[in-house]
Design a protein around this motif. Structure first.
Motif, PDB file in Angstrom:
ATOM      1  N   GLU A 274     -15.799  14.269 -22.914  1.00  0.00           N
ATOM      2  CA  GLU A 274     -15.298  14.472 -21.553  1.00  0.00           C
ATOM      3  C   GLU A 274     -14.252  13.413 -21.205  1.00  0.00           C
ATOM      4  O   GLU A 274     -13.201  13.728 -20.629  1.00  0.00           O
ATOM      5  N   LEU A 275     -14.520  12.167 -21.559  1.00  0.00           N
ATOM      6  CA  LEU A 275     -13.535  11.105 -21.309  1.00  0.00           C
ATOM      7  C   LEU A 275     -12.251  11.370 -22.083  1.00  0.00           C
ATOM      8  O   LEU A 275     -11.141  11.224 -21.548  1.00  0.00           O
ATOM      9  N   TYR A 276     -12.406  11.746 -23.338  1.00  0.00           N
ATOM     10  CA  TYR A 276     -11.246  12.049 -24.180  1.00  0.00           C
ATOM     11  C   TYR A 276     -10.362  13.104 -23.516  1.00  0.00           C
ATOM     12  O   TYR A 276      -9.137  12.943 -23.428  1.00  0.00           O
ATOM     13  N   HIS A 277     -10.977  14.190 -23.055  1.00  0.00           N
ATOM     14  CA  HIS A 277     -10.203  15.296 -22.508  1.00  0.00           C
ATOM     15  C   HIS A 277      -9.573  14.950 -21.157  1.00  0.00           C
ATOM     16  O   HIS A 277      -8.419  15.311 -20.892  1.00  0.00           O
ATOM     17  N   LYS A 278     -10.303  14.265 -20.312  1.00  0.00           N
ATOM     18  CA  LYS A 278      -9.769  13.980 -18.977  1.00  0.00           C
ATOM     19  C   LYS A 278      -8.699  12.890 -19.017  1.00  0.00           C
ATOM     20  O   LYS A 278      -7.679  12.985 -18.325  1.00  0.00           O
ATOM     21  N   ILE A 279      -8.912  11.880 -19.822  1.00  0.00           N
ATOM     22  CA  ILE A 279      -7.874  10.849 -19.993  1.00  0.00           C
ATOM     23  C   ILE A 279      -6.649  11.457 -20.666  1.00  0.00           C
ATOM     24  O   ILE A 279      -5.499  11.207 -20.265  1.00  0.00           O
TER      25      ILE A 279
END
Length: 211
Positions: A1-6
């Protein structure tokens, strides 16, 4: 989730150093909340009013693809931001912009030959084949059959569809988009399947539309 949102925020112009600095002190949940707020601020309130040519269409379609991947709990693949940033991408119409008629006899013949493969209306098929097999080319006859064929595929039904509305738009790599020209929907679908089989990245929401 962090990977995609960042990754998404960087794609739409966020500063990487600023994002990194804002992640140092907060807890992960607080940082995630901050990312969600940044994403929400970048999305227009009236998504339905966006049309082809609006700068924010690309951002909305990209987020749609990313969020679709996040919504699937069984999905473990990651959106390839490197390919998205390294390749040329178009905002493409699902249904054709019917004003772009093929002009030369060669292109008109090719268009009818491809379009008639998926047509189940016997009289229309017979008329198309009659023109294709005729010794001399009749441009007026082609225009009539072109309009009928678009009608069969609902490509020219503008009472039901604003051709430039965001509901008729997808993300597609420029080479695939420009490779099939002004083809009808089933021909586009066939071309996209073939391109993906050759290793071309087709975003999940684009693939969903054409499947």
């Amino acid at each position: 989730e962090l990977y995609h949102k960042i990754g998404y925020l960087i794609c739409i112009g966020a500063n990487l150093s600023e994002l990194y600095n804002s992640s140092i002190e907060p807890r992960k949940s607080e940082f995630m909340k901050l990312l969600n707020e940044r994403i929400a601020e970048a999305i227009p309130d009236e998504i339905e009013s966006l049309e082809f040519g609006d700068k924010q269409v690309r951002h909305v379609l990209l987020l749609h693809n990313i969020q679709t991947m996040l919504n699937n709990e069984k999905e473990r693949s990651r959106f390839p931001f490197d390919r998205y940033k390294g390749e040329r991408w178009d905002v493409e119409h699902v249904h054709s912009v019917s004003e772009k008629k093929p002009q030369s006899e060669k292109h008109q013949r090719e268009w009818l030959t491809e379009a008639v493969q998926y047509c189940s209306e016997k009289e229309l098929v017979a008329n198309v084949n009659a023109l294709l097999n005729r010794g001399t080319w009749d441009n007026d006859c082609f225009l009539e059959l072109y309009t009928e064929m678009l009608g069969f595929y609902a490509e020219n039904n503008k009472d039901d569809l604003n051709i430039n509305d965001i509901s008729n738009l997808v993300l597609l790599d420029a080479r695939t988009n420009r490779g099939y020209g002004n083809a009808v929907f089933p021909e586009k679908r066939k071309f996209i399947i073939e391109r993906e089989m050759c290793g071309v990245f087709i975003p999940v929401c684009t693939k969903n539309v054409f499947m």
